[in-house]
Write a protein that holds these residues in place. Structure first.
Motif, PDB file in Angstrom:
ATOM      1  N   VAL A  25       0.866  -1.200   0.000  1.00 52.64           N
ATOM      2  CA  VAL A  25       0.000   0.000   0.000  1.00 52.64           C
ATOM      3  C   VAL A  25       0.897   1.242   0.000  1.00 52.64           C
ATOM      4  O   VAL A  25       2.036   1.198   0.477  1.00 52.64           O
ATOM      5  N   PHE A  26       0.379   2.341  -0.519  1.00 54.18           N
ATOM      6  CA  PHE A  26       1.129   3.594  -0.501  1.00 54.18           C
ATOM      7  C   PHE A  26       1.183   4.137   0.927  1.00 54.18           C
ATOM      8  O   PHE A  26       0.274   3.898   1.728  1.00 54.18           O
ATOM      9  N   ASP A  27       2.262   4.870   1.232  1.00 54.85           N
ATOM     10  CA  ASP A  27       2.346   5.634   2.478  1.00 54.85           C
ATOM     11  C   ASP A  27       2.193   4.764   3.728  1.00 54.85           C
ATOM     12  O   ASP A  27       1.523   5.144   4.676  1.00 54.85           O
ATOM     13  N   ARG A  28       2.848   3.608   3.726  1.00 55.68           N
ATOM     14  CA  ARG A  28       2.677   2.644   4.817  1.00 55.68           C
ATOM     15  C   ARG A  28       3.476   3.032   6.078  1.00 55.68           C
ATOM     16  O   ARG A  28       3.069   2.720   7.193  1.00 55.68           O
ATOM     17  N   PHE A  29       4.644   3.688   5.896  1.00 60.12           N
ATOM     18  CA  PHE A  29       5.578   3.822   7.020  1.00 60.12           C
ATOM     19  C   PHE A  29       5.606   5.235   7.596  1.00 60.12           C
ATOM     20  O   PHE A  29       5.564   6.219   6.857  1.00 60.12           O
ATOM     21  N   THR A  30       5.671   5.296   8.938  1.00 63.23           N
ATOM     22  CA  THR A  30       5.597   6.568   9.659  1.00 63.23           C
ATOM     23  C   THR A  30       6.957   6.924  10.262  1.00 63.23           C
ATOM     24  O   THR A  30       7.871   6.093  10.306  1.00 63.23           O
ATOM     25  N   LYS A  31       7.043   8.139  10.780  1.00 64.62           N
ATOM     26  CA  LYS A  31       8.249   8.573  11.505  1.00 64.62           C
ATOM     27  C   LYS A  31       8.491   7.680  12.718  1.00 64.62           C
ATOM     28  O   LYS A  31       9.633   7.414  13.089  1.00 64.62           O
ATOM     29  N   LYS A  32       7.414   7.260  13.351  1.00 67.63           N
ATOM     30  CA  LYS A  32       7.526   6.367  14.517  1.00 67.63           C
ATOM     31  C   LYS A  32       8.136   5.024  14.090  1.00 67.63           C
ATOM     32  O   LYS A  32       9.003   4.478  14.776  1.00 67.63           O
ATOM     33  N   ASP A  33       7.677   4.506  12.925  1.00 71.15           N
ATOM     34  CA  ASP A  33       8.281   3.281  12.388  1.00 71.15           C
ATOM     35  C   ASP A  33       9.773   3.492  12.158  1.00 71.15           C
ATOM     36  O   ASP A  33      10.592   2.617  12.437  1.00 71.15           O
ATOM     37  N   GLN A  34      10.109   4.662  11.633  1.00 69.33           N
ATOM     38  CA  GLN A  34      11.521   4.976  11.362  1.00 69.33           C
ATOM     39  C   GLN A  34      12.345   4.912  12.641  1.00 69.33           C
ATOM     40  O   GLN A  34      13.397   4.281  12.690  1.00 69.33           O
ATOM     41  N   GLU A  35      11.845   5.573  13.707  1.00 73.00           N
ATOM     42  CA  GLU A  35      12.575   5.572  14.985  1.00 73.00           C
ATOM     43  C   GLU A  35      12.796   4.153  15.483  1.00 73.00           C
ATOM     44  O   GLU A  35      13.881   3.798  15.938  1.00 73.00           O
ATOM     45  N   LEU A  36      11.732   3.343  15.391  1.00 75.63           N
ATOM     46  CA  LEU A  36      11.830   1.977  15.912  1.00 75.63           C
ATOM     47  C   LEU A  36      12.736   1.118  15.041  1.00 75.63           C
ATOM     48  O   LEU A  36      13.527   0.316  15.560  1.00 75.63           O
ATOM     49  N   LEU A  37      12.647   1.300  13.724  1.00 79.08           N
ATOM     50  CA  LEU A  37      13.522   0.513  12.838  1.00 79.08           C
ATOM     51  C   LEU A  37      14.981   0.916  13.046  1.00 79.08           C
ATOM     52  O   LEU A  37      15.878   0.074  12.971  1.00 79.08           O
ATOM     53  N   GLU A  38      15.216   2.173  13.357  1.00 83.20           N
ATOM     54  CA  GLU A  38      16.591   2.603  13.654  1.00 83.20           C
ATOM     55  C   GLU A  38      17.078   1.976  14.960  1.00 83.20           C
ATOM     56  O   GLU A  38      18.255   1.629  15.098  1.00 83.20           O
ATOM     57  N   SER A  39      16.178   1.776  15.908  1.00 82.75           N
ATOM     58  CA  SER A  39      16.561   1.078  17.148  1.00 82.75           C
ATOM     59  C   SER A  39      16.860  -0.390  16.854  1.00 82.75           C
ATOM     60  O   SER A  39      17.777  -0.981  17.440  1.00 82.75           O
ATOM     61  N   ILE A  40      16.083  -0.982  15.940  1.00 77.08           N
ATOM     62  CA  ILE A  40      16.350  -2.371  15.534  1.00 77.08           C
ATOM     63  C   ILE A  40      17.722  -2.447  14.860  1.00 77.08           C
ATOM     64  O   ILE A  40      18.528  -3.343  15.143  1.00 77.08           O
ATOM     65  N   ALA A  41      17.997  -1.481  13.980  1.00 74.69           N
ATOM     66  CA  ALA A  41      19.295  -1.466  13.284  1.00 74.69           C
ATOM     67  C   ALA A  41      20.444  -1.332  14.289  1.00 74.69           C
ATOM     68  O   ALA A  41      21.482  -1.985  14.152  1.00 74.69           O
ATOM     69  N   LEU A  42      20.249  -0.508  15.290  1.00 73.48           N
ATOM     70  CA  LEU A  42      21.283  -0.326  16.314  1.00 73.48           C
ATOM     71  C   LEU A  42      21.507  -1.632  17.084  1.00 73.48           C
ATOM     72  O   LEU A  42      22.655  -2.029  17.334  1.00 73.48           O
ATOM     73  N   ALA A  43      20.414  -2.294  17.439  1.00 68.13           N
ATOM     74  CA  ALA A  43      20.544  -3.566  18.164  1.00 68.13           C
ATOM     75  C   ALA A  43      21.296  -4.598  17.315  1.00 68.13           C
ATOM     76  O   ALA A  43      22.118  -5.363  17.825  1.00 68.13           O
ATOM     77  N   LEU A  44      21.025  -4.610  16.005  1.00 68.15           N
ATOM     78  CA  LEU A  44      21.670  -5.595  15.121  1.00 68.15           C
ATOM     79  C   LEU A  44      23.123  -5.216  14.791  1.00 68.15           C
ATOM     80  O   LEU A  44      23.913  -6.088  14.418  1.00 68.15           O
ATOM     81  N   SER A  45      23.455  -3.945  14.944  1.00 66.45           N
ATOM     82  CA  SER A  45      24.788  -3.497  14.529  1.00 66.45           C
ATOM     83  C   SER A  45      25.893  -4.189  15.317  1.00 66.45           C
ATOM     84  O   SER A  45      27.013  -4.366  14.813  1.00 66.45           O
ATOM     85  N   LYS A  46      25.601  -4.609  16.528  1.00 70.50           N
ATOM     86  CA  LYS A  46      26.650  -5.242  17.338  1.00 70.50           C
ATOM     87  C   LYS A  46      27.040  -6.627  16.809  1.00 70.50           C
ATOM     88  O   LYS A  46      28.045  -7.193  17.221  1.00 70.50           O
ATOM     89  N   LEU A  47      26.236  -7.165  15.883  1.00 69.90           N
ATOM     90  CA  LEU A  47      26.547  -8.482  15.321  1.00 69.90           C
ATOM     91  C   LEU A  47      27.619  -8.421  14.234  1.00 69.90           C
ATOM     92  O   LEU A  47      28.169  -9.442  13.824  1.00 69.90           O
ATOM     93  N   PHE A  48      27.887  -7.206  13.733  1.00 68.20           N
ATOM     94  CA  PHE A  48      28.811  -7.083  12.598  1.00 68.20           C
ATOM     95  C   PHE A  48      30.250  -6.872  13.067  1.00 68.20           C
ATOM     96  O   PHE A  48      30.474  -6.425  14.167  1.00 68.20           O
TER      97      PHE A  48
END
Ligand code: SME
Length: 150
Positions: A127-150
């Motif tokens: 669907v168009f326009d699915r993702f919000t700023k809140k999703d962005q913040e949370l996905l960035e937290s997910i990315a941060l959590a995963l970054s320690k694996l690299f």
């Protein structure tokens, strides 16, 4: 199966499944399965950066393109600019790589460690326009959590 999870629940689950004793591919595979529980999406997964290209990593969804130069696509742009991109309408993003005709909008967040992009998380929605700023913040937290694996 229809999923109804939001990004907040995914963050908690991803933090819970990360096991630093496992190889990267095992962690990212399960992380992709967790991301796939998000409501109203049709593709989610990882592209891993090797030199100046992104290569398909663990994902859930239809067959996808396997390599994306940093000069191309939403994924390449997010990796090059080291920032999250929310694309409300993929048809309006110049250079968007259409892996699936189902995808209408997407969010891409780089996973950065010590200033270097290691991978990106890509989530597509039917669907168009699915993702919000809140999703962005949370996905960035997910990315941060995963970054320690690299
Ligand atoms: N959307 C991406 C291509 C990858 S697929 O969506 C899985 C892009 O334009 O970078």
């Amino acid at each position: 199966m229809r999923y109804i999870f939001n990004m907040e629940l995914l963050l908690e689950q991803i933090k819970a499944i990360i096991d630093e004793d496992l190889p990267l591919i095992s962690n990212l595979s399960n992380a992709a399965a967790v991301l796939n529980q998000l409501e109203n999406i049709n593709w989610c997964g990882f592209y891993i950066k090797v030199k100046d290209e992104l290569y398909l990593g663990p994902f859930q969804g239809d067959v996808a393109c396997t390599r994306i130069p940093l000069t191309k696509g939403v994924c390449g742009t997010a990796a090059r600019e080291k920032k999250t991109l929310i694309v409300p309408n993929v048809n309006e993003f110049l250079g968007h790589i259409a892996c699936s005709s189902l995808s209408k909008s997407e969010i891409v967040t780089p996973i950065i460690k010590e200033g270097e992009v290691k991978a990106v998380i890509d989530i597509d929605a039917p669907v168009f326009d699915r993702f919000t700023k809140k999703d962005q913040e949370l996905l960035e937290s997910i990315a941060l959590a995963l970054s320690k694996l690299f």
